[in-house]
Design a protein around this motif. Structure first.
Motif, PDB file in Angstrom:
ATOM      1  N   ALA A   1       0.840  -1.186   0.000  1.00 25.06           N
ATOM      2  CA  ALA A   1       0.000   0.000   0.000  1.00 25.06           C
ATOM      3  C   ALA A   1       0.883   1.246   0.000  1.00 25.06           C
ATOM      4  O   ALA A   1       1.940   1.278   0.611  1.00 25.06           O
ATOM      5  N   THR A   2       0.432   2.262  -0.702  1.00 25.67           N
ATOM      6  CA  THR A   2       1.112   3.553  -0.674  1.00 25.67           C
ATOM      7  C   THR A   2       0.105   4.583  -0.202  1.00 25.67           C
ATOM      8  O   THR A   2      -1.090   4.311  -0.101  1.00 25.67           O
ATOM      9  N   ALA A   3       0.557   5.779   0.056  1.00 30.72           N
ATOM     10  CA  ALA A   3      -0.336   6.826   0.532  1.00 30.72           C
ATOM     11  C   ALA A   3      -1.413   7.153  -0.505  1.00 30.72           C
ATOM     12  O   ALA A   3      -2.473   7.639  -0.163  1.00 30.72           O
ATOM     13  N   THR A   4      -1.150   6.902  -1.767  1.00 28.91           N
ATOM     14  CA  THR A   4      -2.115   7.246  -2.809  1.00 28.91           C
ATOM     15  C   THR A   4      -2.958   6.058  -3.267  1.00 28.91           C
ATOM     16  O   THR A   4      -3.879   6.237  -4.023  1.00 28.91           O
ATOM     17  N   SER A   5      -2.660   4.848  -2.813  1.00 26.66           N
ATOM     18  CA  SER A   5      -3.434   3.691  -3.251  1.00 26.66           C
ATOM     19  C   SER A   5      -4.458   3.315  -2.187  1.00 26.66           C
ATOM     20  O   SER A   5      -4.148   3.309  -1.004  1.00 26.66           O
ATOM     21  N   PRO A   6      -5.702   3.031  -2.610  1.00 26.69           N
ATOM     22  CA  PRO A   6      -6.699   2.611  -1.631  1.00 26.69           C
ATOM     23  C   PRO A   6      -6.337   1.250  -1.056  1.00 26.69           C
ATOM     24  O   PRO A   6      -5.835   0.386  -1.766  1.00 26.69           O
ATOM     25  N   VAL A   7      -6.570   1.072   0.229  1.00 27.77           N
ATOM     26  CA  VAL A   7      -6.236  -0.193   0.874  1.00 27.77           C
ATOM     27  C   VAL A   7      -7.472  -0.776   1.550  1.00 27.77           C
ATOM     28  O   VAL A   7      -8.441  -0.075   1.804  1.00 27.77           O
ATOM     29  N   SER A   8      -7.406  -2.051   1.845  1.00 30.29           N
ATOM     30  CA  SER A   8      -8.502  -2.709   2.538  1.00 30.29           C
ATOM     31  C   SER A   8      -8.608  -2.165   3.960  1.00 30.29           C
ATOM     32  O   SER A   8      -7.736  -1.445   4.433  1.00 30.29           O
ATOM     33  N   LEU A   9      -9.674  -2.543   4.637  1.00 28.82           N
ATOM     34  CA  LEU A   9      -9.896  -2.044   5.998  1.00 28.82           C
ATOM     35  C   LEU A   9      -8.773  -2.434   6.941  1.00 28.82           C
ATOM     36  O   LEU A   9      -8.461  -1.696   7.871  1.00 28.82           O
ATOM     37  N   ASN A  10      -8.156  -3.602   6.709  1.00 26.00           N
ATOM     38  CA  ASN A  10      -7.068  -3.984   7.604  1.00 26.00           C
ATOM     39  C   ASN A  10      -5.731  -3.395   7.152  1.00 26.00           C
ATOM     40  O   ASN A  10      -4.723  -3.587   7.805  1.00 26.00           O
ATOM     41  N   GLY A  11      -5.722  -2.685   6.040  1.00 23.28           N
ATOM     42  CA  GLY A  11      -4.539  -1.975   5.594  1.00 23.28           C
ATOM     43  C   GLY A  11      -3.468  -2.814   4.949  1.00 23.28           C
ATOM     44  O   GLY A  11      -2.402  -2.322   4.640  1.00 23.28           O
ATOM     45  N   SER A  12      -3.719  -4.101   4.712  1.00 25.66           N
ATOM     46  CA  SER A  12      -2.654  -4.958   4.225  1.00 25.66           C
ATOM     47  C   SER A  12      -2.728  -5.279   2.738  1.00 25.66           C
ATOM     48  O   SER A  12      -1.786  -5.812   2.191  1.00 25.66           O
ATOM     49  N   ALA A  13      -3.837  -4.989   2.088  1.00 29.01           N
ATOM     50  CA  ALA A  13      -3.991  -5.353   0.687  1.00 29.01           C
ATOM     51  C   ALA A  13      -4.788  -4.281  -0.028  1.00 29.01           C
ATOM     52  O   ALA A  13      -5.553  -3.546   0.593  1.00 29.01           O
ATOM     53  N   PRO A  14      -4.625  -4.189  -1.345  1.00 30.08           N
ATOM     54  CA  PRO A  14      -5.451  -3.232  -2.081  1.00 30.08           C
ATOM     55  C   PRO A  14      -6.926  -3.520  -1.825  1.00 30.08           C
ATOM     56  O   PRO A  14      -7.342  -4.678  -1.778  1.00 30.08           O
ATOM     57  N   ARG A  15      -7.684  -2.469  -1.637  1.00 33.73           N
ATOM     58  CA  ARG A  15      -9.113  -2.608  -1.379  1.00 33.73           C
ATOM     59  C   ARG A  15      -9.803  -3.141  -2.633  1.00 33.73           C
ATOM     60  O   ARG A  15      -9.524  -2.708  -3.732  1.00 33.73           O
ATOM     61  N   CYS A  16     -10.727  -4.082  -2.454  1.00 32.48           N
ATOM     62  CA  CYS A  16     -11.503  -4.619  -3.563  1.00 32.48           C
ATOM     63  C   CYS A  16     -12.853  -3.914  -3.591  1.00 32.48           C
ATOM     64  O   CYS A  16     -13.624  -4.014  -2.648  1.00 32.48           O
ATOM     65  N   GLY A  17     -13.132  -3.221  -4.665  1.00 33.18           N
ATOM     66  CA  GLY A  17     -14.411  -2.535  -4.814  1.00 33.18           C
ATOM     67  C   GLY A  17     -15.382  -3.285  -5.706  1.00 33.18           C
ATOM     68  O   GLY A  17     -16.471  -2.785  -5.982  1.00 33.18           O
ATOM     69  N   HIS A  18     -15.015  -4.496  -6.130  1.00 37.83           N
ATOM     70  CA  HIS A  18     -15.865  -5.231  -7.062  1.00 37.83           C
ATOM     71  C   HIS A  18     -17.222  -5.603  -6.479  1.00 37.83           C
ATOM     72  O   HIS A  18     -18.179  -5.782  -7.216  1.00 37.83           O
ATOM     73  N   ALA A  19     -17.328  -5.735  -5.186  1.00 40.05           N
ATOM     74  CA  ALA A  19     -18.599  -6.113  -4.567  1.00 40.05           C
ATOM     75  C   ALA A  19     -19.431  -4.909  -4.137  1.00 40.05           C
ATOM     76  O   ALA A  19     -20.569  -5.074  -3.708  1.00 40.05           O
ATOM     77  N   ASP A  20     -18.902  -3.715  -4.288  1.00 42.62           N
ATOM     78  CA  ASP A  20     -19.586  -2.523  -3.788  1.00 42.62           C
ATOM     79  C   ASP A  20     -20.910  -2.215  -4.481  1.00 42.62           C
ATOM     80  O   ASP A  20     -21.869  -1.829  -3.836  1.00 42.62           O
ATOM     81  N   ASP A  21     -20.965  -2.350  -5.777  1.00 43.69           N
ATOM     82  CA  ASP A  21     -22.136  -1.909  -6.530  1.00 43.69           C
ATOM     83  C   ASP A  21     -22.965  -3.047  -7.109  1.00 43.69           C
ATOM     84  O   ASP A  21     -23.700  -2.847  -8.077  1.00 43.69           O
ATOM     85  N   LEU A  22     -22.861  -4.229  -6.541  1.00 41.97           N
ATOM     86  CA  LEU A  22     -23.619  -5.362  -7.069  1.00 41.97           C
ATOM     87  C   LEU A  22     -25.093  -5.222  -6.712  1.00 41.97           C
ATOM     88  O   LEU A  22     -25.445  -4.930  -5.577  1.00 41.97           O
ATOM     89  N   ALA A  23     -25.946  -5.438  -7.703  1.00 44.85           N
ATOM     90  CA  ALA A  23     -27.395  -5.450  -7.479  1.00 44.85           C
ATOM     91  C   ALA A  23     -27.811  -6.869  -7.116  1.00 44.85           C
ATOM     92  O   ALA A  23     -27.165  -7.838  -7.524  1.00 44.85           O
ATOM     93  N   PRO A  24     -28.883  -7.023  -6.353  1.00 42.29           N
ATOM     94  CA  PRO A  24     -29.352  -8.381  -6.022  1.00 42.29           C
ATOM     95  C   PRO A  24     -29.712  -9.156  -7.296  1.00 42.29           C
ATOM     96  O   PRO A  24     -30.270  -8.594  -8.235  1.00 42.29           O
ATOM     97  N   VAL A  25     -29.352 -10.423  -7.322  1.00 43.46           N
ATOM     98  CA  VAL A  25     -29.674 -11.301  -8.448  1.00 43.46           C
ATOM     99  C   VAL A  25     -30.297 -12.579  -7.911  1.00 43.46           C
ATOM    100  O   VAL A  25     -30.071 -12.964  -6.770  1.00 43.46           O
TER     101      VAL A  25
END
Length: 104
Positions: free
Chosen positions: A9-33
């Motif tokens: 992680a760098t100061a400019t890269s988004p990180v996960s809540l635990n700060g150890s990996a890049p944050r995954c936003g793929h599940a953020d905007d999923l509509a129910p299926v």
């Protein structure tokens, strides 16, 4: 040394809540299926068994997990680029992102 090259992680890269990996936003905007089947259709046609089932959270396609011999969920991701799946019962509900290759 480029820290992003090594997944740090760098100061400019988004990180996960635990700060150890890049944050995954793929599940953020999923509509129910709706789940499209109660089993892996491709395994059912071939008469194969599966270890676990997962459902694509983009379209509802149910397929055998990566723990299963045929790995039809992985094939679905490779064909469609739908990145996030959810494990189907029985078993603990969990989501997996194929892009980041980790639970989300």
């Amino acid at each position: 040394m480029n820290p992003e090259m090594y997944g740090e992680a760098t100061a400019t890269s988004p990180v996960s809540l635990n700060g150890s990996a890049p944050r995954c936003g793929h599940a953020d905007d999923l509509a129910p299926v709706d789940q499209q089947s109660t089993g892996c259709p491709e395994c059912q046609v071939a008469g194969d068994a599966w270890i676990a089932l997962v459902m694509c959270l983009a379209c509802g396609w149910a397929a055998c997990s990566d723990d299963s011999p045929r790995q039809h969920a992985l094939a679905h991701y490779q064909e469609t680029d739908h990145p996030v799946t959810r494990r189907l019962p029985p078993g603990p509900a969990s989501r997996w992102c194929y892009v980041h290759r980790r639970a989300v």
